[in-house]
Design a protein around this motif. Structure first.
Motif, short mmCIF file in Angstrom:
data_model
loop_
_atom_site.label_atom_id
_atom_site.label_comp_id
_atom_site.label_asym_id
_atom_site.label_seq_id
_atom_site.Cartn_x
_atom_site.Cartn_y
_atom_site.Cartn_z
N TYR A 98 0.98 -1.45 0.42
CA TYR A 98 -0.11 -0.47 -0.04
C TYR A 98 1.14 1.40 0.33
O TYR A 98 1.30 1.79 0.92
N SER A 99 1.24 1.82 -1.54
CA SER A 99 2.19 2.62 -1.59
C SER A 99 1.98 3.90 -0.47
O SER A 99 1.18 4.62 -0.70
N VAL A 100 3.24 5.07 0.03
CA VAL A 100 2.93 5.75 1.05
C VAL A 100 2.91 6.80 0.16
O VAL A 100 2.60 8.32 0.35
N GLY A 101 3.09 6.64 -1.43
CA GLY A 101 3.50 7.21 -2.39
C GLY A 101 1.37 8.34 -2.64
O GLY A 101 1.13 8.98 -3.02
N LYS A 102 0.31 7.74 -2.30
CA LYS A 102 -0.61 7.72 -2.24
C LYS A 102 -1.60 8.77 -1.07
O LYS A 102 -2.18 9.53 -1.16
N ALA A 103 -0.23 9.36 0.01
CA ALA A 103 -0.54 10.13 0.94
C ALA A 103 0.06 11.63 0.90
O ALA A 103 0.00 12.72 1.22
N PHE A 104 0.95 12.06 -0.47
CA PHE A 104 1.45 12.85 -1.19
C PHE A 104 1.66 13.62 -2.20
O PHE A 104 1.67 12.77 -3.07
N SER A 105 1.77 14.54 -2.72
CA SER A 105 2.61 14.83 -3.93
C SER A 105 3.31 16.59 -3.58
O SER A 105 2.70 17.36 -2.41
N LEU A 106 3.67 16.87 -4.76
CA LEU A 106 4.37 17.96 -4.67
C LEU A 106 4.03 18.95 -5.33
O LEU A 106 2.84 19.12 -6.28
N VAL A 107 3.36 20.06 -4.31
CA VAL A 107 3.28 21.37 -5.58
C VAL A 107 4.48 22.28 -6.19
O VAL A 107 5.06 22.47 -5.50
N TYR A 108 5.09 21.46 -7.08
CA TYR A 108 5.97 22.07 -8.74
C TYR A 108 5.73 23.85 -8.79
O TYR A 108 4.93 24.59 -9.30
N ASP A 109 6.80 24.51 -7.98
CA ASP A 109 6.64 26.30 -8.68
C ASP A 109 8.28 26.03 -9.67
O ASP A 109 9.37 25.54 -8.04
N GLU A 110 8.01 26.38 -10.92
CA GLU A 110 9.92 26.98 -11.55
C GLU A 110 10.37 27.52 -10.23
O GLU A 110 11.40 27.19 -10.29
N ILE A 148 5.48 20.20 0.10
CA ILE A 148 5.05 18.85 -0.42
C ILE A 148 3.37 18.77 0.26
O ILE A 148 3.70 19.27 1.76
N GLU A 149 2.28 18.11 -0.11
CA GLU A 149 0.72 18.67 0.54
C GLU A 149 0.80 17.09 0.43
O GLU A 149 1.25 15.75 -0.52
N THR A 150 0.45 16.87 1.81
CA THR A 150 -0.37 15.37 2.23
C THR A 150 -1.95 15.43 2.07
O THR A 150 -2.42 17.04 1.92
N ALA A 151 -1.94 14.66 1.89
CA ALA A 151 -3.39 14.88 2.11
C ALA A 151 -3.89 13.86 2.77
O ALA A 151 -3.63 13.11 3.83
N ASP A 152 -5.55 14.17 2.96
CA ASP A 152 -6.13 13.63 4.29
C ASP A 152 -6.09 12.38 4.05
O ASP A 152 -6.19 11.43 3.69
N TYR A 153 -6.70 12.30 5.05
CA TYR A 153 -6.62 10.65 5.63
C TYR A 153 -8.04 10.14 4.93
O TYR A 153 -7.73 8.61 5.24
N GLU A 154 -8.85 11.07 4.66
CA GLU A 154 -9.42 9.87 4.41
C GLU A 154 -9.38 9.18 2.93
O GLU A 154 -9.43 7.92 2.51
N LYS A 155 -8.56 10.15 1.73
CA LYS A 155 -8.41 10.02 0.75
C LYS A 155 -7.14 8.49 1.13
O LYS A 155 -6.75 8.02 -0.28
N THR A 156 -6.57 8.53 1.66
CA THR A 156 -5.41 7.77 2.03
C THR A 156 -5.50 6.41 3.17
O THR A 156 -5.03 5.61 3.77
N THR A 157 -6.85 6.03 2.96
CA THR A 157 -7.77 5.19 4.00
C THR A 157 -8.34 4.18 3.48
O THR A 157 -9.40 4.73 2.73
N THR A 158 -8.82 2.69 3.38
CA THR A 158 -8.79 2.19 2.64
C THR A 158 -9.93 1.81 3.63
O THR A 158 -11.10 1.72 4.44
N GLU A 159 -11.20 0.70 2.10
CA GLU A 159 -12.51 0.94 2.87
C GLU A 159 -12.43 -0.68 3.48
O GLU A 159 -11.54 -1.53 3.06
N LYS A 160 -12.99 -1.24 4.86
CA LYS A 160 -12.85 -1.60 5.88
C LYS A 160 -14.02 -3.21 4.72
O LYS A 160 -14.52 -3.54 4.21
N SER A 161 -12.78 -4.17 5.53
CA SER A 161 -13.58 -5.48 5.01
C SER A 161 -13.23 -6.41 5.84
O SER A 161 -12.13 -6.42 6.37
N ALA A 162 -14.27 -7.49 6.05
CA ALA A 162 -14.60 -7.87 7.11
C ALA A 162 -14.10 -9.86 6.93
O ALA A 162 -13.86 -10.43 6.12
#
Length: 468
Positions: free
Chosen positions: A119-131, A141-155
């Motif tokens: 479950y790649s940590v790359g899902k949790a951030f993005s680069l805000v690039y300005d030349e 570096i901007e991190t994504a919120d918890y909801e976007k980096t958490t999968t659905e529960k499976s029982a």
């Protein structure tokens, strides 16, 4: 090293723990009683050593002297207890060290290098690039919120208890001079009803490790952090303990992780619970998984038999009705059973047993027939790999011949016919059979054909171009 006190068999021992070895030191007035555990009286005043002592408790609960923290030692129940005079020496499988007074656990979080990849940590951030900013050395570096980096529960079910699994990414910010300012860690989380059943908690760790092993096709995966949490009144979790596993001293296989030899979570999203349920109930065959990637590249007689046994097991599980046959064949088999039944009814002794054995064998499909059947059913998924693999070796993919070769060589090994010549191409067949096994299992769990092909391509590092 920890020292403290704990009760075992109604005796309050002082303990000293130092990495896997737990020493229990009895009070002076109990030393004779300890000796009596280890010896057997033959006659008044005449003793001999009795049966070896074994640990009859799955865990021991104690308190650390220096910090007054509660500590749980998970033992290897049934293992031998060593001794030096009256001091008992117990092997420990895991240690749970509490940081709070509460001990009701409702969540476990697992972390490790393989989980970071699955479950790649790359899902949790993005680069805000300005030349212009980057020319000044400014990188955002901007991190994504918890909801976007958490999968659905499976029982899934473990020992009749409901457990829910999901993946998430933890963030840790530090201003320390030698620490990484921002650390992202992928975690696999199990949630369940609050419990202080430490056997259950350790079993969940074992299931988690087997799950990651299945996704990596090797047993030496590393889970280097296990955090236990309690559910608070506000509905949030609070970390209250850490579990230290004492058999996980393997080194991380960085090369295989970098090569992408694992099944990524996004392929099995929503199916995690099904796989974990089968692992918990021991219905999925995993005994053939190699200890390491390197071990998986070497085939000996034992491994040959284990992989073919895995195929036989999974075939019975996935195709409970067996190989489909024509109605004419079924009618002939039924006639043969009736003939044998008449012989059974009119026979006694050993000959009757032989007729019964023959009757039971009617209708059962040999290994070769099962492989041919699977090849025909999964041709859309696996043929691309089989044709490529056999083509590299100047051969053609033929499931019937593949099955015959594997069956012959398996029988030679199983029946001790080591004087027989090795069936040359059966080694190539076995390598392909490993891929066929995963295809069977993933198809059984409901994965789409295109995803199965991509999983096989990555897990076995084939580098083929997989088209829709």
């Amino acid at each position: 090293m920890y020292s403290g006190k704990l009760n075992y068999k109604d005796i309050c021992f002082d303990f000293v723990y130092n990495r896997q070895e737990l020493r229990l030191i009895p009070p002076s007035d109990k030393k004779t009683e300890i000796w009596n555990w280890k010896r057997k009286e033959l006659a008044p005043g005449v003793f001999t050593m009795g049966d070896p002592l074994t640990i009859d408790s799955s865990y021991l609960e104690g308190t650390i002297n220096e910090t007054a923290q509660k500590v749980i030692f998970i033992t290897r129940q049934g293992s031998a207890i060593g001794s030096q005079n009256s001091v008992l020496i117990i092997e420990v499988a895991a240690v749970i060290l509490f940081s709070t007074e509460k001990s009701m656990i409702s969540k476990i979080a697992f972390a490790g290098p393989e989980i970071n990849a699955i479950y790649s940590v790359g899902k949790a951030f993005s680069l805000v690039y300005d030349e212009e900013e980057s020319k000044k050395g400014i990188i955002s570096i901007e991190t994504a919120d918890y909801e976007k980096t958490t999968t659905e529960k499976s029982a899934f079910i473990v020992d009749d208890k409901n457990v829910y699994v999901h993946f998430s990414i933890g963030r840790q910010v530090s201003m320390g001079v030698q620490d990484t300012p921002l650390k992202l860690t992928s975690i696999m989380i199990f949630e369940f009803e609050s419990t202080d059943d430490y056997d259950f908690l350790f079993r969940l760790y074992s299931i988690a490790k087997m799950f990651i092993s299945y996704l990596c096709y090797r047993k030496n995966v590393v889970i280097d952090a296990v955090e236990l949490s309690e559910l608070m009144e506000d509905g949030k979790y609070h970390i209250c303990a850490k579990m230290q596993i004492l058999d996980s001293n393997q080194q991380c296989e960085e090369k295989t992780i970098k090569e992408g030899r694992y099944i990524s979570q996004h392929y099995i999203a929503g199916l995690e619970g099904k796989i974990l349920s089968d692992i918990a109930s021991d219905t999925i065959y995993m005994r053939h998984l190699p200890d390491t990637y390197e071990a998986g590249r070497h085939i000996d007689a034992a491994r040959f038999v284990m992989i073919t046994a895995a195929f036989e097991w999974e075939f019975r599980r996935i195709f409970p009705e067996g190989v489909k046959k024509k109605e004419r064949t079924l009618n002939v088999e039924e006639d043969a059973k009736q003939v044998l039944q008449g012989l059974i009814d009119n026979s006694t002794g050993e000959i009757k047993g032989i007729y019964k054995y023959l009757q039971k064998s009617i209708g059962s499909s040999p290994l070769s027939g099962k492989i041919t059947f699977v090849g025909r059913n999964l041709t859309e998924i696996i043929d691309v790999f089989g044709k490529y693999l056999y083509g590299l070796n100047g051969e053609e993919l033929n499931y019937s011949q593949m099955g015959e070769r594997l069956s012959q060589q398996r029988n030679n090994y199983a029946h001790g016919n080591l004087d027989k010549d090795f069936v040359g191409l059966s080694l190539l067949d076995l390598i392909y059979l490993e891929m066929v096994l995963y295809a069977m299992q993933l198809k059984y769990y409901g994965l789409e054909n295109i995803k199965i092909r991509r999983v096989l391509n990555e897990l076995f590092h084939k580098n083929l171009l997989i088209k829709e």
